[in-house]
Every structure is written in structure tokens, then in C-alpha cells.
Write a protein that holds these residues in place. Sequence first.
Motif, short mmCIF file in Angstrom:
data_model
loop_
_atom_site.label_atom_id
_atom_site.label_comp_id
_atom_site.label_asym_id
_atom_site.label_seq_id
_atom_site.Cartn_x
_atom_site.Cartn_y
_atom_site.Cartn_z
N ALA A 6 -7.80 65.49 44.17
CA ALA A 6 -8.10 65.22 45.58
C ALA A 6 -7.70 66.41 46.42
N GLY A 7 -8.61 66.88 47.24
CA GLY A 7 -8.32 68.01 48.11
C GLY A 7 -8.61 69.35 47.48
N ASN A 8 -8.80 69.39 46.16
CA ASN A 8 -9.08 70.65 45.47
C ASN A 8 -10.57 70.86 45.31
N TRP A 9 -10.97 72.13 45.27
CA TRP A 9 -12.37 72.50 45.07
C TRP A 9 -12.45 73.33 43.80
N CYS A 10 -13.40 73.00 42.93
CA CYS A 10 -13.51 73.68 41.64
C CYS A 10 -14.42 74.91 41.75
N LEU A 11 -14.33 75.78 40.74
CA LEU A 11 -15.27 76.89 40.62
C LEU A 11 -16.60 76.34 40.10
N ILE A 12 -17.71 76.83 40.63
CA ILE A 12 -19.01 76.39 40.13
C ILE A 12 -19.84 77.59 39.72
N GLU A 13 -20.80 77.34 38.87
CA GLU A 13 -21.61 78.41 38.29
C GLU A 13 -22.64 78.94 39.28
N SER A 14 -22.83 80.25 39.25
CA SER A 14 -23.85 80.88 40.08
C SER A 14 -25.19 80.73 39.40
N ASP A 15 -25.94 79.72 39.79
CA ASP A 15 -27.19 79.38 39.11
C ASP A 15 -28.12 78.69 40.11
N PRO A 16 -29.41 79.07 40.15
CA PRO A 16 -30.34 78.46 41.12
C PRO A 16 -30.50 76.96 40.94
N GLY A 17 -30.43 76.48 39.68
CA GLY A 17 -30.53 75.04 39.44
C GLY A 17 -29.33 74.30 39.99
N VAL A 18 -28.14 74.88 39.82
CA VAL A 18 -26.92 74.28 40.36
C VAL A 18 -26.97 74.27 41.88
N PHE A 19 -27.34 75.40 42.48
CA PHE A 19 -27.35 75.49 43.94
C PHE A 19 -28.43 74.61 44.57
N SER A 20 -29.59 74.52 43.92
CA SER A 20 -30.67 73.69 44.45
C SER A 20 -30.26 72.22 44.47
N GLU A 21 -29.65 71.75 43.36
CA GLU A 21 -29.21 70.35 43.31
C GLU A 21 -27.97 70.13 44.18
N LEU A 22 -27.16 71.16 44.32
CA LEU A 22 -25.99 71.07 45.21
C LEU A 22 -26.46 70.80 46.64
N ILE A 23 -27.46 71.55 47.08
CA ILE A 23 -28.00 71.37 48.43
C ILE A 23 -28.59 69.98 48.60
N ARG A 24 -29.31 69.49 47.57
CA ARG A 24 -29.85 68.13 47.62
C ARG A 24 -28.73 67.11 47.74
N GLY A 25 -27.62 67.37 47.02
CA GLY A 25 -26.49 66.46 47.08
C GLY A 25 -25.87 66.39 48.46
N PHE A 26 -25.97 67.48 49.22
CA PHE A 26 -25.46 67.49 50.60
C PHE A 26 -26.35 66.68 51.54
N ASN A 144 -17.57 69.37 43.68
CA ASN A 144 -16.77 69.18 42.46
C ASN A 144 -17.55 68.48 41.35
N SER A 145 -18.67 67.86 41.69
CA SER A 145 -19.48 67.20 40.66
C SER A 145 -20.13 68.22 39.73
N PHE A 146 -20.10 69.50 40.12
CA PHE A 146 -20.67 70.55 39.29
C PHE A 146 -19.59 71.31 38.52
N ALA A 147 -18.40 70.74 38.44
CA ALA A 147 -17.32 71.37 37.67
C ALA A 147 -17.69 71.39 36.20
N ARG A 148 -17.44 72.53 35.57
CA ARG A 148 -17.69 72.63 34.13
C ARG A 148 -16.56 71.94 33.38
N GLN A 149 -16.91 71.23 32.32
CA GLN A 149 -15.91 70.58 31.48
C GLN A 149 -15.14 71.65 30.70
N GLN A 150 -13.81 71.50 30.66
CA GLN A 150 -12.97 72.43 29.92
C GLN A 150 -12.15 71.65 28.90
N VAL A 151 -12.09 72.19 27.70
CA VAL A 151 -11.33 71.52 26.65
C VAL A 151 -9.84 71.64 26.91
#
Length: 325
Positions: A6-26, A144-151
Motif C-alpha cells: 500500500a502506498g508503493n509504486w512498482c517498476l513497470i516495463e517500457s513496452d507499448p502494449g503495457v503503456f496502451s493497456e495502462l492508459i486504458r486502465g486509467f 501496480n497491476s503491471f508489476a512483474r512477478q519475481q521469484v
Amino acid sequence: MAEAGAGNWCLIESDPGVFSELIRGFGVTGVQVEEIYSLDEDSFAPLKPVLGLIFLFKIDANSDTKSEGTLVQDNRLDEMFFAKQVIQNACATQAIINLLMNAKQESLDLGDNLKTFKDFTKSFDPQTAGLAMSNQEQLREVHNSFARQQVFELEDNSGAKDEDLFHFVGYLPVNGRLYELDGLNEGPLDHGAIGEGADWLSKAREVLQKRIEKYSSSEIRFNLMAIIKDRRLKYEQEIEELKTKTSAQSSEENLIEMARLESLLEAENMKWKQYKVDNIRRRHNYIPLIVNVLQVLAEQGKLTEFYETAAKRTKELKKSETQSK
């Protein structure tokens, strides 16, 4: 698995598919994001109209690679939205929001949430607008929904910070001038007048080329993306216009053009479907699958064999790389 709290923001990938869906999510519609692989004019032409550019670069404290734009400190701030970045890892969303809030395009619809946020922060200074953005629950959740899963999440207690830091900024035209929107600054940076009748992208390319040239010749890790009109809307509108012409006066040329546009529209629809698949895979937790595969290999007595084979191949690859240098 590392999870954004809560309150934290994750790193997200620089990718047009990620950014396009990110904008839709907004809640924003009418636009999409496309990657640009060259600063040549021909690379920009098929994307027009371009609302803004998103530039990713390495923060280099050891060389003079900072922007040469002039900080805006006058009443132009009253006419522009600018939120200063006050939280870590949010520079991608920061650049996107700063661009969308200032972009001018009839196809762009900010959606209820961003429209309300824009009205709410209308009289805010950049610092306060940044604080308000950091507390926007919906923006943070979508980001944060675009956070990459880390082992594993390893803690580094050595105190060494050798990892390169990268940052997103935005470029767009406002009232005939080119501005750079960098959340790490106190306000927008003015790169000068575009020129009457001139294409703002030409000036933006010059600014970007000059900035890239400040880095050493060995630094090639840059990424450039454009926020453009949703191509599906573009092709649908062109198809409807062509239908009117075709019904009035049918011609072989019109029918060929109709088939071309329908093919392009189908390709765009398929691309968006692939974006969804790719982003689902980015979010998916593969750890249970990996654990089960290892357990099965162990039960069959093949785990050691697979490990030794992989270790041998890795050693051979490293030896090959060393010899090629």
C-alpha cells in the motif's frame, strides 16, 4: 515474489502494449502507444497525429546529459498541468499523466477519473499536484497491476548502488512551443517556439538527437514511444468515409482501398488481443509451475542430469563469448 504494498509504486516495463493497456486502465480512450525505433522523419510519418512522446534514458550523474530546456516559472504554469514526482518508481505513469493532461486531440477522452482529478488540481502547484497524484488510489492500483512477478527479492546490504537508473519524461507541443515534462524538475522545460506551420515533431527530434549525442558512443539504451490516435478509430472513420463515397460512385480503386483498411483494422484488433495475452503472462505467477516441474524431475531422477547439462551449456556459452571478444 515481491509485491507492491500500500502506498508503493512498482517498476513497470517500457513496452507499448503495457503503456496502451495502462492508459486504458486509467479510463482514457481514443489513444494508444507505439514504439519508435529511429529518429528519422519516415519513422514518425505513419504515426501522425502524435499527441506526445515518451522518452526513456539512463540517469547519468557523471556526465552533462541533462536537458537544455528552460524551466517555466511564469503564468504559463496556470495553463498547463504539471505534477512533480514525489514517489519512487512512478516516472512512467508520471510522464503519461503529464502528457495526457496537456494533450490536444479530438479523439482523446480522459475519462471521468482523470477529468475530475484535473479539475481538482487546477490551482495546485507542481509539488502539491504530485502529492495529490501519489494518493490517487486508482492510478496506483492500475500502475501496480503491471508489476512483474519475481521469484525472490534479495536484500543488498553492501551499500553499493551499481545498478543503472532509468527515467521517463514526456515531450509535447503547447500553444506553439515544445515542452519537456520531467517529474524530477520543478516545472515544465521550454525548448522554444516550434515555428508557424512547422511540425513539432521535427523540433522534438532535434532536441532528442542532441540529448542522445551527449552520452558516450557505447550507451545505446534509449527507448522512445509515441502517444497517438487509436488506429482502430482512425481506420473505422476512414472506412465509413469510403463507404459513403463507394455508395455514391462505386469504383475498383475504392473497393481496393476498402479491403486495405479492413485488413489494417483487423491487424490492429489482433494486436490489442495479443497485448492482453502478453500482459496476462507478465502478471502470472509461474512459481507453482516451476516448483512442480522440479518436483517431477526429482521424482524421476532427472533433476541432477538436467542441472549438469544446463551448467555445461552455460560454461560453453561463456567460453564462446570470451573468445569472441
